[in-house]
Design a protein around this motif. Structure first.
Motif, PDB file in Angstrom:
ATOM      1  N   VAL A   1      -5.541  -8.600 -12.763  1.00  0.00           N
ATOM      2  CA  VAL A   1      -5.539  -7.227 -12.241  1.00  0.00           C
ATOM      3  C   VAL A   1      -4.814  -6.290 -13.205  1.00  0.00           C
ATOM      4  CG1 VAL A   1      -4.891  -5.758 -10.296  1.00  0.00           C
ATOM      5  CG2 VAL A   1      -5.745  -8.072  -9.880  1.00  0.00           C
ATOM      6  N   GLY A   2      -3.620  -6.711 -13.676  1.00  0.00           N
ATOM      7  CA  GLY A   2      -2.924  -5.938 -14.697  1.00  0.00           C
ATOM      8  C   GLY A   2      -2.218  -4.691 -14.197  1.00  0.00           C
ATOM      9  N   GLN A   3      -2.128  -4.515 -12.895  1.00  0.00           N
ATOM     10  CA  GLN A   3      -1.392  -3.381 -12.323  1.00  0.00           C
ATOM     11  C   GLN A   3      -1.205  -3.689 -10.834  1.00  0.00           C
ATOM     12  OE1 GLN A   3      -5.549  -0.991 -12.049  1.00  0.00           O
ATOM     13  NE2 GLN A   3      -3.780   0.314 -12.144  1.00  0.00           N
TER      14      GLN A   3
ATOM     15  N   SER B   1       0.824  -1.207   0.000  1.00  0.00           N
ATOM     16  CA  SER B   1       0.000   0.000   0.000  1.00  0.00           C
ATOM     17  C   SER B   1       0.863   1.264   0.000  1.00  0.00           C
ATOM     18  CB  SER B   1      -0.919  -0.045   1.215  1.00  0.00           C
ATOM     19  OG  SER B   1      -1.471   1.210   1.458  1.00  0.00           O
ATOM     20  N   ALA B   2       1.935   1.258   0.793  1.00  0.00           N
ATOM     21  CA  ALA B   2       2.806   2.435   0.868  1.00  0.00           C
ATOM     22  C   ALA B   2       3.444   2.721  -0.482  1.00  0.00           C
ATOM     23  CB  ALA B   2       3.879   2.216   1.932  1.00  0.00           C
ATOM     24  N   LEU B   3       3.931   1.659  -1.144  1.00  0.00           N
ATOM     25  CA  LEU B   3       4.616   1.860  -2.425  1.00  0.00           C
ATOM     26  C   LEU B   3       3.645   2.319  -3.506  1.00  0.00           C
ATOM     27  CD1 LEU B   3       7.161  -1.099  -2.447  1.00  0.00           C
ATOM     28  CD2 LEU B   3       7.593   1.322  -2.046  1.00  0.00           C
ATOM     29  N   VAL B   4       2.426   1.787  -3.465  1.00  0.00           N
ATOM     30  CA  VAL B   4       1.459   2.164  -4.493  1.00  0.00           C
ATOM     31  C   VAL B   4       0.940   3.590  -4.247  1.00  0.00           C
ATOM     32  CG1 VAL B   4      -0.774   1.570  -5.457  1.00  0.00           C
ATOM     33  CG2 VAL B   4       0.844  -0.218  -4.968  1.00  0.00           C
TER      34      VAL B   4
ATOM     35  N   LEU C   1      -4.900  -5.966  -4.160  1.00  0.00           N
ATOM     36  CA  LEU C   1      -4.415  -7.268  -4.622  1.00  0.00           C
ATOM     37  C   LEU C   1      -4.493  -8.301  -3.509  1.00  0.00           C
ATOM     38  CD1 LEU C   1      -1.234  -6.493  -6.732  1.00  0.00           C
ATOM     39  CD2 LEU C   1      -3.027  -8.078  -7.370  1.00  0.00           C
ATOM     40  N   ALA C   2      -4.244  -7.861  -2.294  1.00  0.00           N
ATOM     41  CA  ALA C   2      -4.242  -8.793  -1.160  1.00  0.00           C
ATOM     42  C   ALA C   2      -5.666  -8.969  -0.651  1.00  0.00           C
ATOM     43  CB  ALA C   2      -3.336  -8.264  -0.051  1.00  0.00           C
ATOM     44  N   VAL C   3      -6.357  -9.996  -1.178  1.00  0.00           N
ATOM     45  CA  VAL C   3      -7.749 -10.193  -0.794  1.00  0.00           C
ATOM     46  C   VAL C   3      -7.936 -11.416   0.086  1.00  0.00           C
ATOM     47  CG1 VAL C   3      -8.844  -9.004  -2.699  1.00  0.00           C
ATOM     48  CG2 VAL C   3      -8.150 -11.380  -2.968  1.00  0.00           C
ATOM     49  N   GLY C   4      -6.838 -11.986   0.581  1.00  0.00           N
ATOM     50  CA  GLY C   4      -6.978 -13.104   1.506  1.00  0.00           C
ATOM     51  C   GLY C   4      -6.772 -14.474   0.886  1.00  0.00           C
TER      52      GLY C   4
ATOM     53  N   GLY D   1       2.959   5.793  -3.059  1.00  0.00           N
ATOM     54  CA  GLY D   1       4.112   6.677  -3.226  1.00  0.00           C
ATOM     55  C   GLY D   1       4.861   6.446  -4.509  1.00  0.00           C
ATOM     56  N   PRO D   2       6.059   5.834  -4.434  1.00  0.00           N
ATOM     57  CA  PRO D   2       6.948   5.764  -5.598  1.00  0.00           C
ATOM     58  C   PRO D   2       6.362   5.046  -6.815  1.00  0.00           C
ATOM     59  CG  PRO D   2       7.877   4.601  -3.690  1.00  0.00           C
ATOM     60  CD  PRO D   2       6.660   5.272  -3.234  1.00  0.00           C
ATOM     61  N   LEU D   3       5.476   4.057  -6.610  1.00  0.00           N
ATOM     62  CA  LEU D   3       4.994   3.288  -7.763  1.00  0.00           C
ATOM     63  C   LEU D   3       3.686   3.837  -8.323  1.00  0.00           C
ATOM     64  CD1 LEU D   3       5.732  -0.395  -6.620  1.00  0.00           C
ATOM     65  CD2 LEU D   3       7.109   1.083  -8.081  1.00  0.00           C
ATOM     66  N   ARG D   4       3.232   4.962  -7.804  1.00  0.00           N
ATOM     67  CA  ARG D   4       1.942   5.478  -8.246  1.00  0.00           C
ATOM     68  C   ARG D   4       2.008   5.925  -9.711  1.00  0.00           C
ATOM     69  NH1 ARG D   4      -0.153   9.821  -4.335  1.00  0.00           N
ATOM     70  NH2 ARG D   4       1.557  10.941  -5.281  1.00  0.00           N
ATOM     71  N   ASP D   5       0.923   5.674 -10.437  1.00  0.00           N
ATOM     72  CA  ASP D   5       0.843   6.065 -11.841  1.00  0.00           C
ATOM     73  C   ASP D   5       0.958   7.584 -11.949  1.00  0.00           C
ATOM     74  OD1 ASP D   5       0.247   6.568 -14.439  1.00  0.00           O
ATOM     75  OD2 ASP D   5      -1.662   5.474 -14.459  1.00  0.00           O
ATOM     76  N   PRO D   6       2.003   8.091 -12.663  1.00  0.00           N
ATOM     77  CA  PRO D   6       2.158   9.552 -12.749  1.00  0.00           C
ATOM     78  C   PRO D   6       0.976  10.232 -13.445  1.00  0.00           C
ATOM     79  CG  PRO D   6       3.830   8.379 -14.062  1.00  0.00           C
ATOM     80  CD  PRO D   6       3.079   7.349 -13.302  1.00  0.00           C
ATOM     81  N   ASP D   7       0.260   9.490 -14.291  1.00  0.00           N
ATOM     82  CA  ASP D   7      -0.893  10.083 -14.978  1.00  0.00           C
ATOM     83  C   ASP D   7      -2.207   9.612 -14.364  1.00  0.00           C
ATOM     84  OD1 ASP D   7       1.088  10.986 -16.786  1.00  0.00           O
ATOM     85  OD2 ASP D   7       0.966   9.052 -17.831  1.00  0.00           O
ATOM     86  N   GLY D   8      -2.146   9.166 -13.116  1.00  0.00           N
ATOM     87  CA  GLY D   8      -3.303   8.465 -12.552  1.00  0.00           C
ATOM     88  C   GLY D   8      -4.166   9.302 -11.642  1.00  0.00           C
ATOM     89  N   PHE D   9      -4.070  10.618 -11.719  1.00  0.00           N
ATOM     90  CA  PHE D   9      -4.905  11.507 -10.893  1.00  0.00           C
ATOM     91  C   PHE D   9      -4.803  11.163  -9.404  1.00  0.00           C
ATOM     92  CE2 PHE D   9      -6.972  10.884 -15.014  1.00  0.00           C
ATOM     93  CZ  PHE D   9      -6.867  12.174 -15.522  1.00  0.00           C
ATOM     94  N   ASN D  10      -3.584  10.773  -8.981  1.00  0.00           N
ATOM     95  CA  ASN D  10      -3.344  10.519  -7.563  1.00  0.00           C
ATOM     96  C   ASN D  10      -4.081   9.324  -6.978  1.00  0.00           C
ATOM     97  OD1 ASN D  10      -1.304  12.150  -6.759  1.00  0.00           O
ATOM     98  ND2 ASN D  10      -2.631  13.897  -6.300  1.00  0.00           N
ATOM     99  N   PHE D  11      -4.689   8.487  -7.822  1.00  0.00           N
ATOM    100  CA  PHE D  11      -5.269   7.258  -7.276  1.00  0.00           C
ATOM    101  C   PHE D  11      -4.140   6.337  -6.829  1.00  0.00           C
ATOM    102  CE2 PHE D  11      -9.109   8.365  -9.716  1.00  0.00           C
ATOM    103  CZ  PHE D  11     -10.030   8.222  -8.688  1.00  0.00           C
ATOM    104  N   PRO D  12      -4.337   5.607  -5.734  1.00  0.00           N
ATOM    105  CA  PRO D  12      -3.264   4.701  -5.288  1.00  0.00           C
ATOM    106  C   PRO D  12      -3.209   3.465  -6.154  1.00  0.00           C
ATOM    107  CG  PRO D  12      -5.133   4.515  -3.813  1.00  0.00           C
ATOM    108  CD  PRO D  12      -5.477   5.574  -4.825  1.00  0.00           C
ATOM    109  N   GLU D  13      -2.693   3.591  -7.361  1.00  0.00           N
ATOM    110  CA  GLU D  13      -2.516   2.430  -8.233  1.00  0.00           C
ATOM    111  C   GLU D  13      -1.358   2.714  -9.162  1.00  0.00           C
ATOM    112  OE1 GLU D  13      -6.486   2.375  -9.793  1.00  0.00           O
ATOM    113  OE2 GLU D  13      -5.952   3.666 -11.474  1.00  0.00           O
ATOM    114  N   SER D  14      -0.698   1.630  -9.628  1.00  0.00           N
ATOM    115  CA  SER D  14       0.438   1.804 -10.533  1.00  0.00           C
ATOM    116  C   SER D  14      -0.088   1.971 -11.952  1.00  0.00           C
ATOM    117  CB  SER D  14       1.350   0.581 -10.460  1.00  0.00           C
ATOM    118  OG  SER D  14       0.772  -0.488 -11.185  1.00  0.00           O
TER     119      SER D  14
END
Lengths: 306, 353
Positions: free
Chosen positions: B268-270, B161-164, B275-278, B166-179
């Motif tokens: 999922v593709g990103q 969650s931290a990486l997504v 991703l961690a659903v148990g 922060g550093p791995l966040r999609d630069p064009d992703g409107f700040n959504f926490p996803e790569s």
């Protein structure tokens, strides 16, 4: 000074659910049963406490049903492991998975609501003392119940016949059975006590600490309680100490950002889990001593031959 | 008056019969549960357990969900046979997804058929590395592997969650926490046109064969069996407990890591926190329900996948929370463990006289 007082107060409140859960599991483990379902029993206690308080308006009923629900789940575990002789590790895991699911199902309509939580006591004279008053004597009643429970457990295990029987069952169930102690009944009772305590710990989260309901609100506290029991070397007084240590870390994690520590929330949230690992390693390092302290029959199945 | 009497030999019929009885009891308990909740029990159970089997799309989704469950259950079953409980597969799965996803993101501008194998190696390595921590702490310091691997699960999920965020966040992703979305050559090929069933399912079945061969035909499998059935005999034979712990944790970590990488680069593709659903926890049930045998794990994986697909249907059609999946999974494991008593015991009626 005010900040120190606030931190100490917050630490005690953050630690109390852990005190309850850990002391309950400690008794079960001293009787030789490893119940990995603490997390499930806690989360059921949390939703039962919240839902019943919300519906009836009575905190007493809410906390009471949390205790009963915790015992109910513990009874399932007891039935499976003690009567149907299932293996304790997977059964405990099943209890956690089931408890988390059932609590989420039950709590579906309750997210977003809040209740009037349990209010702090005002003890004449004592509450008004400087420093000691706000830190020690201005808490809700359950904080005092948790400390009293630890003391009572310590006395019970150390000084009473019942405590001696319980320890005998945990140390050598075959010998205890040969003497004529009812191994299965003692273990069942210890499990029920563990369930009641875990339920109470969960209710403390949803009725006092927050007070609202959120899915998975126990967030691994049940597992941390299990680690506290190892940390405590199965001694009640040290379990209290351990719970306060972890309570401190949890409090730190929740408020470090507010205090201006420039670290991402996710990394701060890792703190209690990382602390648990470090503490486990430090405690377990001396393997010779460790094996002396753990109840000898912990986790081992008992089958009476006749 | 009835009581349990030990059977002279474990009942083979019950070894295979008890999962079936447990499933039947779970379905009955489900009927009771929905009735108690004031729903139409038959309708709810049909939506969860029967309708997902009636359309091509939902069956393909079943295979998508079964893929990580079979992989994780397969890895765990080997460790469980030796009595080594890796409870942190969820964390190893998350780190595997993270490692595989990082490879896909690092070569964001590069196409090539080597990319997916590289990402798979990274995922396997990530899962093994995460599992190596409890293995090291257990063998070096005696720290309980159950608690350490579980605590590491929370750490791994927070790390993802931290990486997504922060550093791995999609630069064009409107700040959504996803790569970023992985491009085509970093996405698993689809097996059945028009569905999400990917090559990972075929790989999982291939690995099932390999593990089956290992357990039955290879010395490593034999050692695992001896450790689980007779730890003392294993020690007399000179098998190293230390190496067995390392082997079991790394083995299950590798499978969980691969499952995570497949999930990230497959359906999922990103990289996303969700991703961690148990699957790592459900994998434990899969291993037990499958009798710790490779073929059983495949069947159990499909059954548990049904609780996910059905749970999603219940979420949409009955507005039940997805947690209903957890309730059924917990119930199933309860019943299985309870009914298993009949493998080694039989119920006898005794007359007081």
């Amino acid at each position: 000074m005010d900040l120190t007082i606030a931190i100490l107060q917050g630490l005690i409140i953050a630690a109390t659910p852990l005190v309850f859960a850990a002391i309950g599991e400690l008794v079960a483990e001293r009787a030789g049963v490893l119940n990995l379902g603490v997390e499930g029993m806690m989360v059921i206690g949390a939703i039962a406490g919240f839902a019943v308080t919300f519906e009836t308006g009575s905190l007493l009923l809410g906390v009471g049903s949390a205790v009963l629900c915790g015992m109910g789940l513990a009874a399932i575990f007891g039935l499976l492991t003690q009567v149907l002789r299932s293996s304790q590790v997977p059964t405990g895991l099943a209890l956690t998975i089931f408890g988390l699911g059932l609590a989420a199902l039950w709590g579906q309509g309750y997210a977003g609501h809040s209740i009037a939580g349990l209010q702090p006591l005002h003890i004449p004279v004592l509450s008004e003392l400087p420093v000691v008053g706000p830190v020690l004597f201005s808490h809700d009643p359950l904080v005092y119940v948790s400390v009293a429970l630890v003391l009572a457990t310590a006395v019970f295990l150390r000084w009473t016949r019942g405590g001696l029987v319980l320890r005998a069952v945990g140390e050598n169930h075959d010998a205890a059975h040969a003497i004529g102690f009812p191994v299965v009944a003692v273990r069942f009772a210890a499990l029920l006590f563990g369930g009641a305590c875990a339920g109470l710990g969960g209710a403390y989260l949803s009725v006092v600490q927050t007070p609202f309901w959120a899915e998975n609100m126990t967030a691994g506290r049940g597992w941390i309680a299990l680690a506290i029991v190892v940390f405590a070397s199965w001694k009640p007084s040290r379990a209290l100490l351990g719970a306060y240590l972890f309570g401190g870390v949890t409090y730190l994690q929740l408020h470090a950002q507010g205090l201006g520590v420039p670290i991402d929330a996710q990394y701060l949230a890792m703190l209690p889990y990382l602390t648990t690992i470090v503490v486990l390693v430090l405690i377990s390092r001396d393997t010779a001593k460790r094996s002396l302290r753990a109840p000898a029959c912990l986790g081992k199945p008992f089958f009476a031959s006749t | 008056m009835i009581r349990l009497e030990a059977r002279p030999n474990p009942s083979r019929a019950m070894v295979y019969g008890s999962p079936v009885i447990a499933l039947a009891l779970t379905l009955l308990a489900g009927l009771g549960l929905f009735g108690f909740m004031g729903r139409d029990p038959l309708e709810a159970m049909a939506i969860i357990f029967i309708e997902p089997l009636t359309t091509v799309f939902s069956v393909s989704e079943l295979l998508v969900k079964a893929t990580p469950l079979i992989l994780i259950g397969l890895g765990l079953s080997v460790g469980f046979r030796a009595g080594i409980y890796n409870i942190g597969a969820e964390g190893q799965y998350a780190v595997g997804a993270l490692a595989g996803g990082c490879v896909a993101l690092a070569f964001y501008n590069v196409q090539g058929i080597w990319l997916l194998p590289l990402a798979a190696v990274a995922g396997i390595t990530g899962g093994m590395a995460w599992a190596a921590i409890p293995a090291f702490l257990r063998t070096r310091f005696g720290a309980n592997e159950i608690l350490v691997s579980l605590m590491l699960t929370y750490v791994a999920v927070l790390w993802l969650s931290a990486l997504v965020h922060g550093p791995l966040r999609d630069p064009d992703g409107f700040n959504f926490p996803e790569s970023r979305l992985f491009h085509d050559s970093a996405t698993l090929p689809i097996l059945i046109e028009g569905t999400r069933t990917h090559i990972g399912f075929a790989v999982a079945l291939g690995l099932v064969m390999l593990v089956w061969l290992m357990l039955g035909r290879h010395i490593a499998g034999f050692k695992v069996q001896v450790f689980g059935l007779a730890p003392r005999a294993a020690r007399f034979a000179g098998f190293s407990e230390r190496r067995m712990i390392w082997f079991c944790l790394l083995f299950s970590g590798a499978f969980a890591g691969l499952a995570g990488m497949f999930e990230a680069t497959g359906p999922v593709g990103q990289l996303v926190p969700s991703l961690a659903v148990g699957y790592g926890f459900t994998g434990i049930i899969v291993a037990f329900l499958g009798r710790l045998s490779p073929v059983g794990v495949v069947l159990a994986g499909l059954v548990m996948a049904l609780t996910y697909v059905g749970g999603e249907a219940a979420q949409i059609r009955l507005s039940l929370p997805s947690a209903v999946t957890g309730v059924f999974q917990g119930l199933l494991l309860f019943f299985l463990l309870g009914v298993d008593v009949l493998v080694t015991y039989r119920v006898v009626r005794i007359r007081r006289g």
